[in-house]
Design a protein around this motif. Structure first.
Motif, PDB file in Angstrom:
ATOM      1  N   LEU A  69      17.260  74.075  88.053  1.00 25.26           N
ATOM      2  CA  LEU A  69      17.258  74.741  87.157  1.00 25.26           C
ATOM      3  C   LEU A  69      15.587  74.884  86.806  1.00 25.26           C
ATOM      4  N   ARG A  70      15.220  73.812  87.370  1.00 26.97           N
ATOM      5  CA  ARG A  70      13.533  74.455  86.943  1.00 26.97           C
ATOM      6  C   ARG A  70      12.718  75.113  87.761  1.00 26.97           C
ATOM      7  N   ALA A  71      13.139  75.552  88.821  1.00 24.03           N
ATOM      8  CA  ALA A  71      12.169  76.212  89.487  1.00 24.03           C
ATOM      9  C   ALA A  71      13.269  77.703  89.762  1.00 24.03           C
ATOM     10  N   ARG A  72      13.861  77.860  88.525  1.00 26.33           N
ATOM     11  CA  ARG A  72      14.247  79.081  87.292  1.00 26.33           C
ATOM     12  C   ARG A  72      14.021  79.900  86.666  1.00 26.33           C
ATOM     13  N   PRO A  73      12.667  80.342  86.724  1.00 28.45           N
ATOM     14  CA  PRO A  73      12.211  81.075  85.139  1.00 28.45           C
ATOM     15  C   PRO A  73      12.767  81.984  84.725  1.00 28.45           C
ATOM     16  N   ASP A  74      13.796  82.649  85.102  1.00 30.17           N
ATOM     17  CA  ASP A  74      14.917  83.780  84.217  1.00 30.17           C
ATOM     18  C   ASP A  74      15.956  82.182  83.730  1.00 30.17           C
ATOM     19  N   LEU A  75      15.811  81.548  83.775  1.00 30.28           N
ATOM     20  CA  LEU A  75      17.132  80.427  83.598  1.00 30.28           C
ATOM     21  C   LEU A  75      15.890  79.496  81.827  1.00 30.28           C
ATOM     22  N   PRO A  76      16.746  79.067  81.081  1.00 33.46           N
ATOM     23  CA  PRO A  76      15.969  78.870  79.594  1.00 33.46           C
ATOM     24  C   PRO A  76      15.944  77.632  79.426  1.00 33.46           C
ATOM     25  N   ARG A 103      28.769  77.880  93.482  1.00 36.23           N
ATOM     26  CA  ARG A 103      29.071  76.030  92.942  1.00 36.23           C
ATOM     27  C   ARG A 103      29.149  75.760  93.991  1.00 36.23           C
ATOM     28  N   PHE A 104      29.255  76.323  95.173  1.00 33.44           N
ATOM     29  CA  PHE A 104      28.891  74.989  96.397  1.00 33.44           C
ATOM     30  C   PHE A 104      27.817  74.403  97.073  1.00 33.44           C
ATOM     31  N   GLN A 105      26.463  74.734  96.427  1.00 36.30           N
ATOM     32  CA  GLN A 105      25.403  74.058  96.296  1.00 36.30           C
ATOM     33  C   GLN A 105      24.897  72.910  94.768  1.00 36.30           C
ATOM     34  N   ILE A 106      25.728  73.051  94.268  1.00 35.00           N
ATOM     35  CA  ILE A 106      25.764  72.070  93.353  1.00 35.00           C
ATOM     36  C   ILE A 106      27.022  70.863  92.739  1.00 35.00           C
ATOM     37  N   LEU A 107      28.339  71.403  93.870  1.00 34.83           N
ATOM     38  CA  LEU A 107      29.606  70.209  93.256  1.00 34.83           C
ATOM     39  C   LEU A 107      29.435  69.334  94.304  1.00 34.83           C
ATOM     40  N   ASN A 108      29.668  67.896  93.823  1.00 28.80           N
ATOM     41  CA  ASN A 108      29.341  66.900  94.799  1.00 28.80           C
ATOM     42  C   ASN A 108      28.134  66.634  94.692  1.00 28.80           C
ATOM     43  N   GLN A 109      27.096  66.739  94.291  1.00 30.01           N
ATOM     44  CA  GLN A 109      26.104  66.407  94.019  1.00 30.01           C
ATOM     45  C   GLN A 109      25.047  65.729  92.525  1.00 30.01           C
ATOM     46  N   PRO A 110      23.901  65.052  93.153  1.00 33.81           N
ATOM     47  CA  PRO A 110      23.565  64.133  91.582  1.00 33.81           C
ATOM     48  C   PRO A 110      23.386  65.387  90.444  1.00 33.81           C
ATOM     49  N   VAL A 111      22.998  65.427  89.332  1.00 36.67           N
ATOM     50  CA  VAL A 111      22.695  65.822  88.120  1.00 36.67           C
ATOM     51  C   VAL A 111      21.290  66.342  88.907  1.00 36.67           C
ATOM     52  N   GLU A 112      20.770  65.654  88.850  1.00 34.37           N
ATOM     53  CA  GLU A 112      19.239  65.608  89.563  1.00 34.37           C
ATOM     54  C   GLU A 112      18.593  66.872  90.372  1.00 34.37           C
ATOM     55  N   ALA A 113      19.731  67.112  90.755  1.00 38.44           N
ATOM     56  CA  ALA A 113      19.676  68.338  92.254  1.00 38.44           C
ATOM     57  C   ALA A 113      20.138  69.668  92.040  1.00 38.44           C
ATOM     58  N   LEU A 114      20.985  69.809  90.650  1.00 42.45           N
ATOM     59  CA  LEU A 114      20.984  71.203  90.105  1.00 42.45           C
ATOM     60  C   LEU A 114      19.973  71.154  88.827  1.00 42.45           C
ATOM     61  N   LEU A 115      19.434  70.209  88.265  1.00 43.88           N
ATOM     62  CA  LEU A 115      18.396  69.638  87.718  1.00 43.88           C
ATOM     63  C   LEU A 115      17.092  70.863  88.097  1.00 43.88           C
ATOM     64  N   GLU A 116      16.827  70.884  89.911  1.00 46.19           N
ATOM     65  CA  GLU A 116      15.891  71.078  90.297  1.00 46.19           C
ATOM     66  C   GLU A 116      15.929  72.613  90.371  1.00 46.19           C
ATOM     67  N   THR A 168      18.022  72.967  80.898  1.00 46.72           N
ATOM     68  CA  THR A 168      18.013  72.038  81.507  1.00 46.72           C
ATOM     69  C   THR A 168      17.404  70.899  80.636  1.00 46.72           C
ATOM     70  N   ASN A 169      16.690  70.893  79.071  1.00 50.01           N
ATOM     71  CA  ASN A 169      16.727  70.238  77.831  1.00 50.01           C
ATOM     72  C   ASN A 169      18.122  69.546  77.426  1.00 50.01           C
ATOM     73  N   LEU A 170      19.274  70.459  77.874  1.00 49.51           N
ATOM     74  CA  LEU A 170      20.168  70.217  77.121  1.00 49.51           C
ATOM     75  C   LEU A 170      20.803  69.538  78.233  1.00 49.51           C
ATOM     76  N   LEU A 171      20.958  69.039  79.172  1.00 46.66           N
ATOM     77  CA  LEU A 171      21.482  68.722  80.424  1.00 46.66           C
ATOM     78  C   LEU A 171      20.526  66.636  79.909  1.00 46.66           C
ATOM     79  N   LEU A 172      19.778  67.067  81.348  1.00 48.76           N
ATOM     80  CA  LEU A 172      18.109  65.765  80.523  1.00 48.76           C
ATOM     81  C   LEU A 172      19.100  65.098  78.916  1.00 48.76           C
ATOM     82  N   THR A 173      19.158  65.769  78.307  1.00 50.65           N
ATOM     83  CA  THR A 173      19.852  64.880  76.734  1.00 50.65           C
ATOM     84  C   THR A 173      20.712  64.132  76.493  1.00 50.65           C
ATOM     85  N   PHE A 174      21.860  65.547  77.054  1.00 56.14           N
ATOM     86  CA  PHE A 174      23.004  64.414  77.143  1.00 56.14           C
ATOM     87  C   PHE A 174      23.989  64.091  77.998  1.00 56.14           C
TER      88      PHE A 174
END
Length: 711
Positions: free
Chosen positions: A394-401, A379-392, A405-411
C-alpha cells in the motif's frame, strides 16, 4: 501443586494404548528387574529421558523374599537423585500401619499429601539407605500373583496431588504383568531361563501357538482401556483378541471375531491395500496410519482411520495391533463444513462490497474479488501473508489513499473496537468508499481476527450532492419572491399605500406571518445545505462569550415581550475570550432561546448562563462522559413542557419533532437544534440536554479553551 485432570479410560488415545501394550510386552520379555522398571515408567510417562519424567521423581520395584524377616526387598530403583537411592537388596521398612494393612489386603494406596505421615516420623525407607521425606505424593500398588503378595511397585513425586486417575489406572494394569514376572523371578532367584549350548530352554520351547495365546490373554486388560476398536492379529492376520468396542463397531461378538481373518472386516476392493499395509509392518517393523474403509457383519461399509502397529520380540514381529476409528460422522461434518465454506466463499465473491479478513496472528486470510477490483491488488500476492507485507504494498502505491494504510495500522491489533468511516479513492476515477471494521469471534468466544469491509458509496455521494444543490437552488429561488412579498406587505401595513380597512389589515397580518415563517424555514434549509456541503467557513476572532448571549437576547427580545416571559442572566465575571465565529454561535444561542420561549408558557422564565468549567466536577451532574474540559459552558434553561426520555436521543435529528409538539400544533421546522449541534461541533464543542416532562429543559454546549486561557 495440583495437576490438570487427565482423561478417563474411555477417552484414552490410540497412541497411549500402543504405549501400554508395548510396555506389557517388554515386561514379559525382560531379563532383569531394571528393564521391568523402565517399561513401567515408559508406560506411565512415555519413553523420555529419565530427567524429563514429568510426574515421577521416584520409582521402585520390590519383591517379597521367601525366607526373610523383611517384608519387601528392593529389586530395582530409579530416583532423580541417584546417589541417595536405596540399594538393591535394601528393604522398605517402617511403613505406617494403615499402609501395610491396605497393601497386605491387595489394595492400591494413593497418598497425595504425605505431610501427615512425615509429621508422624515415618521415613518409608530404612534411614540407613534412603529417606523419602522430600516426597509429597506416593503411589503404592501391591503385586499379586496366584492370590499371593509377591512384591510392591511404588511411584513417588515431589509435588502434592501429582498422580492422575489415568496414571493410577495404568499402573494397576501394569502391576498384573509385573506380578507374573516377579513371581517367576522369585522362583528362579532373579535368573530367567537361558539357552545352553544353543538349545532352547523349557520356556523357549513353548510353541508359537501358545505364545500367541498368552499374548492375546495378557492383552485383554490393555484392550479394555482403548477408546477405539482394537484387534490383535498374528503375522498371518488371524485375529487373536478383540476388545468390546471392536465387536460393537463391526457387529460381531468378541468370541466371533477371535480366529477370523482380519480381511473379513475389509471390503473386497480395499483388501489388497490392507494386505500391503500388513506386509510393510511385518517386514519393516514400522507402524502405519491412514484412512481406509471397513466392513461390518451386516455388509455396511464405513470410512475408517486405521493404525497398524507391530509388536516385536527382538527383531521379529510376532503380532500386529490394529486400531480402528469410525470417521463417518467426522467425514459428514467435514463435507458439511466444506459445503458451508464453499457457500460462504461464493457469497463473498458475489458481494458488491470489498472484504478483507486478518486473523489473530495478523495474517491476511481472506480477500474477495471486489477487494482486488477496488484497490487493484492481486490476491495471490497478499493471501496468507503478514499484514505488514500488505502495508508495504500500500505504501508503494501513491494512487492509494494514506487513510487506507492508517486504517489497517490502527485497527488490525485492536481486539475490541468496531469503527466506521469514509475514504476517497482515486484509481482511474474518483470513488467514495464507506468502510466498516469489527473484530470477529467464534461461537466459543475465541478471537478469530478482524474484518474490514468497503462499500462503494460514490453514487449515494453524488445523489446526496445533487440533492443538496437542488435544495439550495430551490430554496434560494423561493426566498427571493417571498422576501418581496414580505416587504410589500410591510409597506402596505405601514399605510404607505393609503388607509386600510380593518378586515384587510387582518388578512395582511396573516399573509405577513406565513411569509415570515416560510422565509425562516427556507433560511434553515439553506443553512443545513451549506453545512452538509461543507460550504460553511468559520470567521473566527477573539470574543467575550457574554456578548454572544447579549446578541441572542436582542434578537429574541420581541418574542419574549410578546409572551410576557422573563429572562434571567447568570454570566460569570472575567470570562476568558474564546476563538469563535461570533455570528454562528449567536445563531446557535438564538435558536436555543427561541425554542425555550416557544415551549415555555406565557409568563414563564428563561435562564441563560455562561461560566468556565476546568474539571469534570464543574459540569452538571448528568453531563455525558465524552464532554471535554477546560471549556466555557453555555446553558439555556426553560420552565416549559419538557422532553420525554424516548425523544431525547433523536431531538437533534433533522426535521424531528415530538408527538406532543405536533399534537399541540406548535409551529417549527425541526431544523433549529440540528443547526445548533452543527455550529457547536464546528467549533470543537459538544452539545447535550437534560429534561423532564412538565419540568422544563436545559440545553448546554461547550466552547473549548486552550491551556492557559482560564489562568
Amino acid at each position: 501443586m495440583h495437576r490438570s485432570k487427565a482423561p478417563d479410560s474411555s477417552q484414552m488415545s490410540s497412541e497411549l494404548v500402543e504405549r501400554i501394550f508395548i510396555a506389557g510386552h517388554r515386561i514379559a520379555a525382560a531379563d532383569n528387574p531394571d528393564a521391568v522398571l523402565v517399561a513401567v515408567k515408559d508406560a506411565i510417562t512415555g519413553p523420555q529421558p529419565n530427567s524429563a519424567y514429568p510426574s515421577v521423581d521416584h520409582c521402585l520395584l520390590s519383591y517379597t523374599p521367601s525366607s526373610s524377616t523383611t517384608l519387601f526387598k528392593v529389586a530395582a530403583v530409579w530416583d532423580r537423585q541417584p546417589e541417595q537411592a536405596p540399594k538393591v537388596g535394601g528393604a522398605y521398612t517402617d511403613l505406617p500401619d494403615q499402609a501395610l494393612e491396605a497393601i497386605l489386603s491387595g489394595k492400591t494406596l494413593v497418598l497425595q499429601d504425605l505431610s501427615d505421615i512425615h509429621a508422624q516420623g515415618y521415613t518409608i525407607v530404612a534411614p540407613s539407605q534412603f529417606s523419602l521425606t522430600r516426597l509429597s505424593s506416593l503411589l503404592l500398588v501391591p503385586l499379586i500373583a496366584q492370590r499371593q503378595l509377591v512384591g510392591l511397585i511404588a511411584l513417588g513425586s515431589f509435588r502434592e496431588n501429582a498422580f492422575t486417575p489415568l496414571e493410577i489406572r495404568i499402573l494397576q494394569i501394569m502391576a498384573d504383568e509385573v506380578a507374573l514376572w516377579v513371581s517367576n523371578a522369585i522362583k528362579t532367584q532373579w535368573a530367567r531361563p537361558v539357552r545352553v549350548d544353543g538349545k532352547p530352554s523349557q520356556a523357549d520351547a513353548m510353541t508359537a501357538a501358545n505364545r500367541m495365546t498368552l499374548l492375546a490373554e495378557s492383552a485383554q486388560a490393555y484392550l479394555s482401556l482403548a477408546a477405539d476398536a482394537v484387534l490383535i492379529t498374528d503375522p498371518q492376520q488371524v485375529i487373536l483378541s478383540a476388545n468390546a468396542r471392536a465387536g460393537n463397531l463391526f457387529g460381531y461378538s468378541q468370541p466371533e471375531l477371535v480366529g477370523k481373518q482380519a480381511s473379513v472386516l475389509i471390503p473386497p476392493q480395499r483388501r489388497s491395500e490392507n494386505e500391503s499395509w500388513a506386509r510393510i509392518a511385518l517386514q519393516q517393523g514400522i507402524g502405519l496410519r491412514g484412512e481406509t474403509e471397513c466392513l461390518t457383519k451386516d455388509g455396511r461399509i464405513f470410512p475408517a482411520y486405521v493404525t497398524l502397529w507391530p509388536i516385536k520380540e527382538g527383531d521379529t514381529v510376532i503380532a500386529l495391533v490394529e486400531m480402528t476409528l469410525d470417521v463417518s460422522k467426522r467425514q459428514a461434518q467435514h463435507t458439511t463444513l466444506e459445503g458451508e465454506r464453499d457457500l460462504l466463499e461464493a457469497i463473498l465473491e458475489a458481494s458488491n462490497d470489498a472484504m478483507l479478513m486478518v486473523d489473530s496472528e495478523f495474517r491476511v486470510v481472506s480477500a474477495n474479488l471486489q477487494f482486488e477490483a477496488f484497490f487493484q491488488l492481486a490476491r495471490f500476492q497478499i493471501l496468507n501473508q503478514p499484514v505488514e507485507a500488505l502495508l508495504e504494498r500500500l505504501r508503494a502505491r501513491p494512487d492509494l489513499p494514506a487513510a487506507l494504510t492508517n486504517l489497517l495500522l490502527t485497527f488490525t491489533a485492536d481486539q475490541q473496537t468496531s469503527a466506521a468511516g469514509e475514504l476517497e479513492l482515486g484509481i482511474k476515477e474518483v470513488r467514495f468508499l464507506v468502510w466498516y471494521s469489527t473484530p470477529v469471534y467464534d461461537h466459543g468466544g475465541q478471537l478469530r481476527g478482524r474484518l474490514f469491509a468497503f462499500r462503494d458509496a460514490t453514487r449515494e455521494h453524488e445523489v446526496d450532492r445533487m440533492k443538496t444543490e437542488f435544495v439550495s437552488l430551490v430554496s434560494h429561488e423561493l426566498r427571493t419572491p417571498l422576501t418581496s412579498v414580505s416587504g410589500f406587505v410591510d409597506f402596505i401595513l405601514q399605510g404607505d399605500a393609503g388607509p386600510l380597512d380593518p378586515g384587510v389589515r387582518a388578512y395582511l397580518d396573516i399573509v405577513k406571518f406565513n411569509a415570515d415563517r416560510l422565509i425562516s424555514l427556507i433560511n434553515d434549509i439553506l443553512e443545513i445545505s451549506r453545512l452538509e456541503g461543507g460550504r460553511i467557513k468559520l470567521k473566527r476572532d477573539l470574543q467575550d462569550p457574554g456578548t454572544i448571549l447579549d446578541s441572542a437576547l436582542v434578537a429574541i427580545q420581541p418574542t419574549i415581550e410578546e409572551r410576557k416571559q422573563t429572562v434571567a442572566m447568570h454570566v460569570s465575571l472575567g470570562l476568558p475570550e474564546v476563538w469563535i465565529d461570533k455570528g454562528r454561535l449567536t445563531q446557535a444561542v438564538t435558536n436555543l432561546m427561541a425554542n425555550a420561549s416557544k415551549y415555555t408558557p406565557h409568563g414563564g422564565t428563561i435562564t441563560l448562563e455562561a461560566r468556565v468549567v476546568v474539571q469534570r466536577s464543574d459540569l452538571p451532574d448528568d453531563t455525558p462522559p465524552e464532554v471535554k474540559v477546560p471549556a466555557v459552558l453555555i446553558g439555556v434553561h426553560d420552565t416549559g413542557m419538557g422532553i420525554s426520555e424516548a425523544d431525547q436521543p433523536k431531538i437533534f435529528s433533522q426535521f424531528y419533532r415530538t408527538d406532543e409538539v405536533v399534537r399541540q400544533q406548535i409551529s417549527g421546522s425541526g431544523l433549529g437544534l440540528t443547526i445548533v449541534k452543527s455550529f457547536v461541533e464546528l467549533h470543537g464543542g459538544q452539545v447535550w440536554l437534560s429534561s423532564k416532562v412538565s419540568q422544563g429543559s436545559s440545553f448546554y454546549f461547550t466552547i473549548p479553551l486552550l491551556e492557559g486561557d482560564y489562568d
